[in-house]
Design a protein around this motif. Structure first.
Motif, PDB file in Angstrom:
ATOM      1  N   ASP A  39       0.814  -1.218   0.000  1.00 36.60           N
ATOM      2  CA  ASP A  39       0.000   0.000   0.000  1.00 36.60           C
ATOM      3  C   ASP A  39       0.842   1.260   0.000  1.00 36.60           C
ATOM      4  OD1 ASP A  39      -2.328  -1.414  -0.091  1.00 36.60           O
ATOM      5  OD2 ASP A  39      -2.756  -1.236   2.043  1.00 36.60           O
ATOM      6  N   THR A  40       2.081   1.155   0.452  1.00 35.35           N
ATOM      7  CA  THR A  40       3.002   2.284   0.426  1.00 35.35           C
ATOM      8  C   THR A  40       4.423   1.743   0.435  1.00 35.35           C
ATOM      9  OG1 THR A  40       3.525   4.433   1.394  1.00 35.35           O
ATOM     10  CG2 THR A  40       3.138   2.624   2.934  1.00 35.35           C
ATOM     11  N   LEU A  41       5.346   2.562   0.027  1.00 34.13           N
ATOM     12  CA  LEU A  41       6.750   2.173   0.016  1.00 34.13           C
ATOM     13  C   LEU A  41       7.244   2.065   1.452  1.00 34.13           C
ATOM     14  CD1 LEU A  41       9.307   1.652  -1.638  1.00 34.13           C
ATOM     15  CD2 LEU A  41       9.729   4.096  -1.606  1.00 34.13           C
ATOM     16  N   ASP A  42       7.699   0.879   1.851  1.00 32.63           N
ATOM     17  CA  ASP A  42       8.135   0.700   3.237  1.00 32.63           C
ATOM     18  C   ASP A  42       9.534   0.095   3.359  1.00 32.63           C
ATOM     19  OD1 ASP A  42       7.590  -1.874   2.455  1.00 32.63           O
ATOM     20  OD2 ASP A  42       6.007  -2.211   3.925  1.00 32.63           O
ATOM     21  N   SER A  43      10.255   0.030   2.245  1.00 36.70           N
ATOM     22  CA  SER A  43      11.628  -0.457   2.270  1.00 36.70           C
ATOM     23  C   SER A  43      12.450   0.363   1.281  1.00 36.70           C
ATOM     24  CB  SER A  43      11.665  -1.942   1.894  1.00 36.70           C
ATOM     25  OG  SER A  43      12.993  -2.405   1.917  1.00 36.70           O
ATOM     26  N   LEU A  44      13.536   0.950   1.763  1.00 38.41           N
ATOM     27  CA  LEU A  44      14.392   1.780   0.922  1.00 38.41           C
ATOM     28  C   LEU A  44      15.824   1.272   0.987  1.00 38.41           C
ATOM     29  CD1 LEU A  44      13.071   5.255   2.099  1.00 38.41           C
ATOM     30  CD2 LEU A  44      12.650   4.204  -0.124  1.00 38.41           C
ATOM     31  N   SER A  45      16.486   1.238  -0.151  1.00 42.08           N
ATOM     32  CA  SER A  45      17.897   0.891  -0.193  1.00 42.08           C
ATOM     33  C   SER A  45      18.714   2.101   0.241  1.00 42.08           C
ATOM     34  CB  SER A  45      18.289   0.460  -1.607  1.00 42.08           C
ATOM     35  OG  SER A  45      17.606  -0.730  -1.952  1.00 42.08           O
ATOM     36  N   ILE A  46      19.962   1.860   0.608  1.00 40.87           N
ATOM     37  CA  ILE A  46      20.841   2.909   1.133  1.00 40.87           C
ATOM     38  C   ILE A  46      22.081   3.006   0.254  1.00 40.87           C
ATOM     39  CG2 ILE A  46      22.205   3.644   3.133  1.00 40.87           C
ATOM     40  CD1 ILE A  46      20.350   1.690   4.796  1.00 40.87           C
ATOM     41  N   ALA A  47      22.457   4.229  -0.130  1.00 41.84           N
ATOM     42  CA  ALA A  47      23.703   4.472  -0.867  1.00 41.84           C
ATOM     43  C   ALA A  47      24.463   5.577  -0.158  1.00 41.84           C
ATOM     44  CB  ALA A  47      23.409   4.874  -2.308  1.00 41.84           C
ATOM     45  N   GLN A  48      25.769   5.405  -0.066  1.00 38.71           N
ATOM     46  CA  GLN A  48      26.614   6.402   0.583  1.00 38.71           C
ATOM     47  C   GLN A  48      27.838   6.658  -0.284  1.00 38.71           C
ATOM     48  OE1 GLN A  48      27.014   4.036   4.167  1.00 38.71           O
ATOM     49  NE2 GLN A  48      25.759   5.488   5.300  1.00 38.71           N
ATOM     50  N   GLY A  49      28.225   7.921  -0.387  1.00 37.84           N
ATOM     51  CA  GLY A  49      29.396   8.265  -1.174  1.00 37.84           C
ATOM     52  C   GLY A  49      29.699   9.745  -1.091  1.00 37.84           C
ATOM     53  N   ASP A  50      30.531  10.220  -2.023  1.00 31.63           N
ATOM     54  CA  ASP A  50      30.935  11.627  -2.052  1.00 31.63           C
ATOM     55  C   ASP A  50      29.749  12.573  -2.227  1.00 31.63           C
ATOM     56  OD1 ASP A  50      33.538  10.817  -1.759  1.00 31.63           O
ATOM     57  OD2 ASP A  50      33.996  10.934  -3.899  1.00 31.63           O
ATOM     58  N   LYS A  51      28.685  12.092  -2.877  1.00 32.23           N
ATOM     59  CA  LYS A  51      27.526  12.938  -3.136  1.00 32.23           C
ATOM     60  C   LYS A  51      26.569  12.966  -1.950  1.00 32.23           C
ATOM     61  CE  LYS A  51      27.929  12.031  -8.042  1.00 32.23           C
ATOM     62  NZ  LYS A  51      27.346  11.469  -9.234  1.00 32.23           N
ATOM     63  N   GLY A  52      26.877  12.222  -0.883  1.00 26.42           N
ATOM     64  CA  GLY A  52      26.044  12.216   0.309  1.00 26.42           C
ATOM     65  C   GLY A  52      25.430  10.857   0.572  1.00 26.42           C
ATOM     66  N   THR A  53      24.454  10.839   1.465  1.00 23.32           N
ATOM     67  CA  THR A  53      23.720   9.625   1.803  1.00 23.32           C
ATOM     68  C   THR A  53      22.353   9.700   1.140  1.00 23.32           C
ATOM     69  OG1 THR A  53      24.872   9.393   3.912  1.00 23.32           O
ATOM     70  CG2 THR A  53      22.761   8.256   3.701  1.00 23.32           C
ATOM     71  N   TYR A  54      21.974   8.617   0.473  1.00 23.37           N
ATOM     72  CA  TYR A  54      20.695   8.534  -0.223  1.00 23.37           C
ATOM     73  C   TYR A  54      19.893   7.339   0.279  1.00 23.37           C
ATOM     74  CZ  TYR A  54      21.967  11.846  -3.921  1.00 23.37           C
ATOM     75  OH  TYR A  54      22.302  12.968  -4.627  1.00 23.37           O
ATOM     76  N   LEU A  55      18.581   7.496   0.272  1.00 24.30           N
ATOM     77  CA  LEU A  55      17.625   6.420   0.454  1.00 24.30           C
ATOM     78  C   LEU A  55      16.835   6.364  -0.844  1.00 24.30           C
ATOM     79  CD1 LEU A  55      16.362   7.338   4.036  1.00 24.30           C
ATOM     80  CD2 LEU A  55      18.146   5.694   3.415  1.00 24.30           C
ATOM     81  N   TYR A  56      16.589   5.167  -1.357  1.00 27.03           N
ATOM     82  CA  TYR A  56      15.952   5.092  -2.671  1.00 27.03           C
ATOM     83  C   TYR A  56      15.187   3.796  -2.877  1.00 27.03           C
ATOM     84  CZ  TYR A  56      19.946   2.140  -3.833  1.00 27.03           C
ATOM     85  OH  TYR A  56      20.872   1.132  -3.844  1.00 27.03           O
TER      86      TYR A  56
END
Length: 163
Positions: A128-145
């Motif tokens: 029903d909604t997005l409830d799991s996000l992957s994590i990326a970390q690097g020079d451009k910052g921290t992302y959830l996606y």
């Protein structure tokens, strides 16, 4: 004809050699956001994230728990609903709940992700909604996606502000 077969055979051999160690998903993500995380701590993830791409206008705030490492509370603004297998996002809501980090495994293909559990405005059923996000970390910052297409930079992504 051996000349045309040799380059084709070399290309095929190079592809087969790469298959066990290459990951198109990690390459696409790494090119636009940073490296997919195998693990992450509360301190690395806590803060406010602003949406980019399909997540433009979305805000997600993670606060770390002092008593339970790797977890805490979450607040969202303009978070989308809808079935994630469809191409269009649904209505949005403002809500809150809890979050926790699910650490990756020992394999290079097992990456960490952020698990969300919404308690307000109501509990959501799976899908029903997005409830799991992957994590990326690097020079451009921290992302959830949302990791939905391994061949391109994720369209639904949020970047940690000030990080």
């Amino acid at each position: 004809m051996p000349r045309t077969r040799l380059p084709a055979a070399a290309a095929l051999l190079a592809l087969l050699t790469c298959l066990p160690g290459c990951s198109p998903a990690s390459t696409a993500v790494e090119g636009c956001m940073g490296k997919q995380a195998i693990g992450a701590t509360s301190g690395e993830l806590a803060g406010t994230y602003q949406g980019e791409g399909d997540a433009e206008g979305v805000t997600l705030t993670l606060k770390a728990s002092e008593s339970k490492p790797g977890s805490g509370t979450v607040a969202v603004h303009d978070w989308p609903t809808g079935d994630w297998y469809r191409s269009e996002l649904g209505e949005t809501f403002d809500g809150s709940g809890t979050w926790s980090v699910v650490q990756g495994g020992t394999s290079a293909t097992q990456f960490a992700h952020l698990s969300l559990s919404f308690t307000a405005p109501k509990r959501f059923l799976d899908g029903d909604t997005l409830d799991s996000l992957s994590i990326a970390q690097g020079d451009k910052g921290t992302y959830l996606y949302s990791d939905d297409d391994p061949d391109v930079c994720p369209a639904f992504r949020l970047r940690l502000q000030g990080g």
